[in-house]
Design an enzyme around this catalytic site. Structure first.
Site, PDB file in Angstrom:
ATOM      1  N   HIS A 137       0.825  -1.203   0.000  1.00 14.67           N
ATOM      2  CA  HIS A 137       0.000   0.000   0.000  1.00 14.67           C
ATOM      3  C   HIS A 137       0.865   1.261   0.000  1.00 14.67           C
ATOM      4  O   HIS A 137       0.464   2.302  -0.516  1.00 14.67           O
ATOM      5  CB  HIS A 137      -0.914   0.030   1.232  1.00 14.67           C
ATOM      6  CG  HIS A 137      -1.965  -1.028   1.214  1.00 14.67           C
ATOM      7  ND1 HIS A 137      -1.749  -2.287   1.711  1.00 14.67           N
ATOM      8  CD2 HIS A 137      -3.240  -1.008   0.761  1.00 14.67           C
ATOM      9  CE1 HIS A 137      -2.849  -3.014   1.562  1.00 14.67           C
ATOM     10  NE2 HIS A 137      -3.761  -2.254   0.991  1.00 14.67           N
ATOM     11  N   ASP A 152      -5.077  -5.947  -7.726  1.00 14.92           N
ATOM     12  CA  ASP A 152      -5.296  -5.339  -6.431  1.00 14.92           C
ATOM     13  C   ASP A 152      -5.615  -3.867  -6.698  1.00 14.92           C
ATOM     14  O   ASP A 152      -5.566  -3.401  -7.850  1.00 14.92           O
ATOM     15  CB  ASP A 152      -4.060  -5.486  -5.545  1.00 14.92           C
ATOM     16  CG  ASP A 152      -4.385  -5.425  -4.056  1.00 14.92           C
ATOM     17  OD1 ASP A 152      -5.475  -4.927  -3.706  1.00 14.92           O
ATOM     18  OD2 ASP A 152      -3.543  -5.852  -3.245  1.00 14.92           O
TER      19      ASP A 152
END
Length: 428
Positions: free
Chosen positions: A254, A327
């Site tokens: 992330h 993702d």
């Protein structure tokens, strides 16, 4: 994904043509009564095969509609007609319904900011489906249970993967997945981004950790396969993540770009087994990881943008025929080298079908559309992805007719006594 975000039944076409020709009765040369004329029959055309719903839906789509099917953004609001400045700023349309119509979206992902109550979520999802005029939506969420549970305000508090893995009982993984799927389906959610198929071999892993079933590839594989079957029994699509394996890193994708140094042989032994098991169990989708895996692709592009990994390994070596999802495309791990439009194009070229949460939907949508029109993404390649997405919807029973959730049924299913007892048994 871990970080929360802020702001026609089957149509049968039968065109059998049957024509029987007959001559008019006439006199014989001797004046006697004519014999009955011979019957001449035109060969009957075989009835047209039942129209395949996927092919039929695909044939009706414009290029813009096909491109829209690839995208699954997060929308803002608790009802389909909620006016949100966030939607307006990000997508140029004020309400979730208008965003769906503008981009011909194939799906939407829900986060806690979309969740206020059972009846509200049911109404939201029914409204979102109604807004999608061409094809019913994939409505997804991350309900892994444990650390990542977007619907935790409404759903049974099931234990996470690590607790289930510790039981060493795949039947429990299957039962929890089935119950989770039943609750999601009652809310109108038809796709779960679960189970996690990573093998957590690095105890300092900041992004996987207890989201994984454990650190033993064989045990994780059994748990993942069982969970996939459980979701299937609940008629909710399952997603194994994060391919080719996010378990051996101390970097969070992330916020950074992890590099995994496993050799090909290590990948085969450690990372691959749970994904092989998921595919063998009939998993609907596999999610890519924003990780660099130099021994699998020396380009040092993240796996999400790697054709050798998504097409070479996942499609060709492991034989996966379902949907490949990225993702979230707003994560730092995938945005290091390319802009938001190029990321979306490269993901499709690598083999991805579902483009999850692009950082800039207008730019990403326009870039993919332009790449198709220029030929950089071929019509055949686009049709492959759209066909897989439509096939997933058909397999789960909602391609032709959108599912309609019922608030009373949802209230009965969610946090039922049976499900709470199951959660307690697994925890013990």
């Amino acid at each position: 994904m871990l970080r929360r975000i802020g702001t026609a039944g089957l149509l049968t076409i039968t065109l059998g043509a049957c024509a029987a020709g007959g001559g008019s009765a006439g006199a014989t040369p001797s004046g006697g009564k004519a014999a009955p004329p011979a019957q001449t029959t035109t060969p009957q055309s075989p009835p047209q095969a039942q129209a395949d719903p996927v092919e039929r839906a695909l044939s009706k789509m414009s290029v813009e509609e096909k491109v829209g099917q690839l995208f699954m953004p997060v929308l803002y609001g608790t009802a389909a007609d909620t006016v949100s400045g966030e939607n307006q700023a990000r997508y140029g349309a004020g309400t979730p319904a208008k965003v769906i119509a503008k981009y011909h979206l194939g799906g939407v992902i829900l986060f806690p900011h979309n969740v206020k109550g059972v009846g509200q979520v049911v109404g939201l999802n029914n409204g979102l489906q109604k807004a999608s005029k061409e094809v019913p939506l994939l409505i997804g969420t991350d309900q892994e249970n444990g650390l990542v549970a977007r619907m935790s305000a409404l759903m049974t508090d099931f234990p996470g993967a690590a607790e289930i893995g510790a039981t060493k009982d795949p039947d429990r993984a299957r039962a929890v997945a089935k119950a989770t799927g039943e609750e999601l389906r009652a809310l109108g959610v038809n796709l779960d981004f679960a189970p996690v198929a990573d093998v957590n071999v690095d105890p300092d892993n900041p992004v996987i950790g207890r989201r994984a079933y454990g650190d033993d590839p064989a045990r994780v594989a059994k748990m993942v396969a069982a969970a996939v079957k459980g979701f299937g029994e609940a008629k909710v699509a399952a997603t194994a993540k994060h391919f080719p394996g996010h378990g051996d890193t101390n970097v969070d994708s992330h916020t950074g770009l992890p590099v995994i140094k496993h050799t090909r042989a290590q990948w085969e032994k450690v990372d691959a087994p749970p994904f092989k098991a998921a595919i063998g169990a009939g998993v609907d989708a596999v999610m890519s990881a924003h990780i660099v895996f130099p021994k699998l692709d020396p380009s040092r592009d993240p796996a999400t943008l790697s054709k050798p990994i998504l097409t070479g390994l996942l499609r060709q070596k492991l034989g996966f025929k379902g949907v490949i999802s990225t993702d979230a495309l707003n994560m730092a791990g995938v945005r290091k080298k390319y802009n938001d439009g190029e990321i979306a194009v490269r993901a499709v070229l690598a083999g991805a079908d579902l483009l999850l949460m692009p950082n800039d939907l207008p730019k990403a949508h326009q870039a993919v559309l332009a790449a198709v029109k220029s030929g950089r993404i071929s019509q055949q390649r686009l049709d492959q992805s759209v066909t897989r997405l439509l096939t997933l919807k058909q397999n789960r029973g909602f391609l032709v007719k959108a599912p309609v959730a019922d608030a009373d049924e949802a209230a009965r299913v969610l946090r039922s006594a049976e499900h709470r007892r199951l959660a307690a048994r697994v925890t013990r």
